[in-house]
Write an enzyme that holds these catalytic residues in place. Structure first.
Site, PDB file in Angstrom:
ATOM      1  CG  ASP A 146      -1.836   1.204   1.238  1.00  0.00           C
ATOM      2  OD1 ASP A 146      -2.438   1.501   0.193  1.00  0.00           O
ATOM      3  OD2 ASP A 146      -1.937   1.864   2.278  1.00  0.00           O
TER       4      ASP A 146
ATOM      5  CG  ASP B 290      -3.175   5.513  -3.605  1.00  0.00           C
ATOM      6  OD1 ASP B 290      -2.206   4.936  -3.082  1.00  0.00           O
ATOM      7  OD2 ASP B 290      -4.348   5.149  -3.443  1.00  0.00           O
TER       8      ASP B 290
END
Length: 425
Positions: free
Chosen positions: A104, A308
């Site tokens: 992540d 992201d």
């Protein structure tokens, strides 16, 4: 970190002795999207449209949690644990034991389920929890250390000096345990093993919420001090990159560290990373988006968008999005169709002869040309734009990043993009 692109970093580890060194060129590992046929999360009963909508909903959750993290001064981590788009395999301890974890870019802490770890305090996973007593290199971190104090929340008891961490996520999931160090080992795509001794991670004894097997934990790749990339920054020359394959590909994506991460092909463009709070996120400045000779201008561009890999869709602030949508409609010249699911803001009938225009994202100092595969996708008989409005912050998602090598140079504080056929990486 997710459907953000949820990539699964797939590294296969053996029980051979690993030396704590890294090759001069760095190393690379595989990233596997959680909905790929080669992912352990793959559900063959779901259609591509159902997967797209599921990922879109997770993207919305992720947007909300990012905003929550910004608003609450990083009291909560931003990732939705079951929304992680990508997984990775890595080894903990000596001798090394391999585990699969969510990768992540929107959080920092590395953690794994540890013995003792019994239900309901822990969730079922694909392998036994990590046993610290079975590792000759495992150590607990003292409470008065700088690493402990870098956590959003920690506590110490009167009788022991262990750093007891508590890490909460936006969907009420959490991990609690002891902040520790041990050797983390990666097996790169060329078969070489790379070990990092005394890596900091959370040994989780109470992990509850929406975590799912076979993932045994989470690997934070954000910009904070406890993330993997921050911890090994000097060994990887302060740089990493990834190349995300299209959803239709049967091969995995790649995550590269050190010299292997450097973009060597022509056509690369670079834009500055902007330092903002929280430092977990990678902020860029998006000045506008063009189609042909028309441009939608961003209201404020300094550090106005987070890049992201764990967010599927691209979000733009509402007024900025509205300007772009008007330009897109004019360029396509066909009446749009409402999405019955309400997931997407702009859709067209898939059988209509539509010419999806090339979009140019004008980042500060870098014009990034996105192809139709980056901006539109079929959704149950509709062709829908993968860019949607946001009432809060903007996020440059993983569909927009597919078939680009995206390099993060944390020393120069830049992000670079180079058009790439990622299946040939």
């Amino acid at each position: 970190m997710h459907n953000p692109l949820f990539l699964v970093l797939t590294v296969i580890f053996s029980s051979l002795v690993v030396q704590p060194v890294m090759g001069a060129k760095g190393f690379s590992v595989e990233l596997i999207h959680r909905d790929s046929p080669i992912s352990p999360f793959y559900n063959a009963s779901l259609t591509s449209s159902q997967i797209l909508r599921k990922n879109a909903l997770h993207s919305l959750d992720r947007l909300r949690h990012f905003q929550s993290m910004i608003d609450q001064s990083a009291i909560q981590s931003a990732v939705t644990p079951n929304g992680g788009i990508y997984l990775m395999k890595l080894c903990f301890g000596t001798p090394p034991v391999d585990y699969m974890a969510v990768a992540d870019t929107g959080s920092d802490l590395i953690w794994i389920q540890c013995v003792p770890c019994l239900q309901p305090q822990c969730y079922p996973q694909g392998s036994p929890p990590f046993d610290p007593q079975a590792s000759s290199t495992y150590k607990k971190i003292p409470c008065d250390s700088g690493s402990c104090q870098a956590l959003p929340r920690y506590q110490c008891s009167n009788d022991v000096n262990d750093c007891q961490y508590s890490y909460s996520y936006g969907d009420k999931s959490f991990t609690k345990g002891i902040l520790s160090t041990d050797t983390l080992t990666f097996d790169d795509s060329n078969g070489q093993k790379t070990a990092f001794p005394t890596s900091i991670f959370g040994c989780g004894h109470n992990n509850q919420g929406k975590f799912r097997s076979p993932s045994a934990g989470l690997v934070g790749l954000g910009g904070g001090p406890l993330s993997l990339v921050s911890q090994i920054s000097t060994q990887i020359d302060n740089r990493f990159s990834y190349c995300l394959v299209p959803r239709s590909a049967s091969s995995s994506s790649k995550l590269l560290f050190g010299q292997e991460a450097i973009i060597s092909r022509p056509g690369a463009v670079s834009t500055p990373l902007v330092t903002k709070t929280p430092q977990t996120f990678y902020y860029l400045s998006l000045e506008g988006v063009s189609i042909g000779d028309k441009t939608a201008q961003a209201g404020s561009s300094q550090g106005n968008i987070i890049i992201d890999s764990g967010t599927t869709l691209t979000y733009l602030e509402s007024s900025f999005y509205s300007s772009l949508e008007t330009i897109v409609k004019d360029a396509i010249g066909v009446d749009p169709v409402k999405d019955p699911s309400g997931t997407f803001s702009l859709c067209y009938g898939a059988k209509t002869n539509i010419n999806v225009p090339e979009m140019v994202f004008h980042f500060s100092g870098a014009d990034l040309r996105l192809q139709p595969e980056n901006t539109f996708r079929n959704n149950d008989g509709l062709l829908c734009m993968l860019i949607v409005p946001s009432d809060s912050l903007s996020i440059f998602g993983n569909y927009a990043q597919m078939n680009f090598q995206v390099e993060y140079d944390l020393r120069k504080r830049t992000v670079s993009f180079a058009p790439t056929v990622c299946t040939k990486q």
